[in-house]
Write an enzyme that holds these catalytic residues in place. Sequence first.
Site, PDB file in Angstrom:
ATOM      1  N   ASN A 228     -10.331  70.068  86.495  1.00  0.00           N
ATOM      2  CA  ASN A 228      -9.269  69.385  86.374  1.00  0.00           C
ATOM      3  C   ASN A 228      -8.743  68.769  87.601  1.00  0.00           C
ATOM      4  O   ASN A 228      -9.682  68.787  88.488  1.00  0.00           O
ATOM      5  CB  ASN A 228      -7.940  70.375  85.833  1.00  0.00           C
TER       6      ASN A 228
ATOM      7  N   CYS B 173      -6.721  69.243  90.285  1.00  0.00           N
ATOM      8  CA  CYS B 173      -6.734  69.970  91.637  1.00  0.00           C
ATOM      9  C   CYS B 173      -7.907  70.566  91.763  1.00  0.00           C
ATOM     10  O   CYS B 173      -7.912  71.332  92.824  1.00  0.00           O
ATOM     11  CB  CYS B 173      -5.575  70.365  91.699  1.00  0.00           C
TER      12      CYS B 173
ATOM     13  N   GLU C 259      -9.302  73.487  90.334  1.00  0.00           N
ATOM     14  CA  GLU C 259      -9.261  74.977  90.266  1.00  0.00           C
ATOM     15  C   GLU C 259      -9.704  75.267  88.868  1.00  0.00           C
ATOM     16  O   GLU C 259     -10.031  76.491  88.603  1.00  0.00           O
ATOM     17  CB  GLU C 259      -7.890  75.695  90.476  1.00  0.00           C
TER      18      GLU C 259
HETATM   19  O1  CDP Z   1       3.218  73.885  89.845  1.00  0.00           O
HETATM   20  P1  CDP Z   1       2.424  72.985  88.728  1.00  0.00           P
HETATM   21  O2  CDP Z   1       2.345  73.782  87.532  1.00  0.00           O
HETATM   22  O3  CDP Z   1       3.297  71.877  88.572  1.00  0.00           O
HETATM   23  O4  CDP Z   1       1.307  72.589  89.075  1.00  0.00           O
HETATM   24  P2  CDP Z   1      -0.118  72.863  90.023  1.00  0.00           P
HETATM   25  O5  CDP Z   1      -0.256  74.226  90.131  1.00  0.00           O
HETATM   26  O6  CDP Z   1       0.130  72.393  91.569  1.00  0.00           O
HETATM   27  O7  CDP Z   1      -1.345  72.124  89.596  1.00  0.00           O
HETATM   28  C1  CDP Z   1      -2.221  72.811  88.392  1.00  0.00           C
HETATM   29  C2  CDP Z   1      -2.479  71.528  87.570  1.00  0.00           C
HETATM   30  O8  CDP Z   1      -1.530  70.765  86.919  1.00  0.00           O
HETATM   31  C3  CDP Z   1      -3.350  70.506  88.461  1.00  0.00           C
HETATM   32  O9  CDP Z   1      -4.648  70.806  88.699  1.00  0.00           O
HETATM   33  C4  CDP Z   1      -3.400  69.167  87.345  1.00  0.00           C
HETATM   34  O10 CDP Z   1      -4.316  69.652  86.502  1.00  0.00           O
HETATM   35  C5  CDP Z   1      -1.854  69.393  86.739  1.00  0.00           C
HETATM   36  N1  CDP Z   1      -1.083  68.543  87.537  1.00  0.00           N
HETATM   37  C6  CDP Z   1      -0.920  67.347  87.013  1.00  0.00           C
HETATM   38  O11 CDP Z   1      -1.592  66.650  86.054  1.00  0.00           O
HETATM   39  N2  CDP Z   1      -0.031  66.336  87.732  1.00  0.00           N
HETATM   40  C7  CDP Z   1       0.644  66.564  89.180  1.00  0.00           C
HETATM   41  N3  CDP Z   1       1.202  65.635  89.424  1.00  0.00           N
HETATM   42  C8  CDP Z   1       0.214  67.936  89.360  1.00  0.00           C
HETATM   43  C9  CDP Z   1      -0.564  68.955  88.744  1.00  0.00           C
END
Ligand code: CDP
Length: 570
Positions: free
Chosen positions: A271, A273, A275
């Site tokens: 994905n 980021c 992970e």
């Molecule tokens: O904190 P949050 O649940 O918003 O997300 P995160 O843990 O920072 O990021 C988890 C995943 O959400 C990322 O690896 C992406 O797949 C997705 N994501 C996204 O699609 N767009 C963003 N601006 C941030 C995160």
Amino acid sequence: MKINLSANAITVLEKRYLSKKGTKVVETPQDMFRRVAKNIAQVEKDFGGDKKTQKIMEDRFYDLMTSLDFLPNSPTLMNAGKELQQLAACFVLPVEDSMDSIFETIKNAALIHKSGGGTGFSFSRLRPTNDRVLSTGGIASGPISFMKVFNSATEVVKQGGTRRGANMAILKVDHPDILEFITSKQNNEELTNFNISVGLTEEFMDAVMDGAEYPLVNPRDNKVVEKVSARKVFNMIVESAHKNGEPGIVFLDRINDENPTPNYGEIESTNPCGEQPLLPYEACNLGSINLSNMVENGQINFEKLKKTVEISIRFLDNTLQASNYPLKKIQDMVLTNRKVGLGVMGFADCLIKLEIPYNSDKAINTAEKIMEFIQHHSKIYSQELAEQRGSFAGFDESVYPQKGIYMMRNATTTTIAPTGSISIIANASSGVEPLFAVCYKRNVLDNESLVEVHPLFEQIAKSRGFYSEELMEKIAQQGSVKGLKEVPEDIQKLFVTAHEIEPRRHIEIQSAFQRHTDNAVSKTVNFKAEATKEDIAEVFLESYKLKCKGVTVYRDGSRDAQVLTVGDND
Ligand code: CDP
């Protein structure tokens, strides 16, 4: 129950999560958590849960979130119980070597972005630049030019009307266009909606160690195009990452060695980021436990942690069922493998409460102990769920029966996400990262920034009698408390920040978590501006030796717009 939300949390919630009519917010945070809890608890009826059970689970999910002990990934908070009902953060889509496949995937990525998810792609199957195109007799444009098309499409679609889509592009290190890929983000204006990572293989890493050459292979016909020095390519990756943090690296063979469902194909991408490695058309729901809340009286309350793991896994398994998916194919894949990713946030805060400096051996042991516990109990609970609800559909062909395991509800249970937004809502340090600064400005919403004093620091400074407005200002300017005579030495050690931590220590923490995580660990190794290329190379090699699945580095100030900044230079 009153929710203990910080001012920053409320700002972020109002801007992006709470339901609106026009521009008017029509939901309180309590309403939001109730909406989500109710929606996710309704799934209980699919497994024989009557109205009473549903209500009990709704209340338990509500308490789980409102205590900020656990939060699901942003799309679940934003979309559960609403028309969109798309709850997953992570998707991977295939890119085959044909116009049909490329543009079909651009369309599907747009649908995913619109619903709040992020997408990852491997471009490794595309024939290289200047290769033959049989149908037209023309020449191929190559992966990087197609990435630009994906990038433009992303630019115009906002995720769920709230944030711009995020993408990951991976190119295998043996692709003939690899050098162009490595430098494709050196201009900070290019490919702005992509993170890029080079997919490294064991063969390549062996060649780096031996100072040998390795083959570049045209994916169209699997013919070797040329042989190049592995060290030269490795050094280019290092040089480029030193300049502005791009590309990252992922160890593809290692990821596939641990692929729980190899019969469903090879994992080629993660994905955005990094992970969450996924098969094409898979999606994953993430959620994170706030470790800071697991500390009581200077100790981890493992009984509480166990209960939190169990209810969180149940919550995540329910979200798989409750979610709408942008494509039928994705729904089928998700319900076949039922991957969920339970992780943690607030690790740095948890260490502070335990009075353990992040850059100590004790921190590594603590990371390992916590994650081993979470992994263990998530698996046991997934088995319990399987007894009630059945194993995931792909179980028989998965690696589990060969390991003597007879049931499992989810092909994977653990992932450590960056928790970029949900850690703000929980007022916790993000993921497993150290503190970035003790007082800082955070650029959260496009051009807005928020000033924060770390809550535990404020509390300790007040109780030990060294708190003053001037001191906080001073710390906000330099970020760290190191060498400040106003701050007692033990507190200086405890509130160590990312740039004061030896890069090797960052990797050791990442590796400790990775040892007990099914999927991958989101971690950025933060370097000071003056770090050298050799420092970056060492971290890449260390991450390989310590069996991480990938790593991202960032040298302070090397990109114009940073998410986190110290001082007032933004
Ligand atoms: O904190 P949050 O649940 O918003 O997300 P995160 O843990 O920072 O990021 C988890 C995943 O959400 C990322 O690896 C992406 O797949 C997705 N994501 C996204 O699609 N767009 C963003 N601006 C941030 C995160």
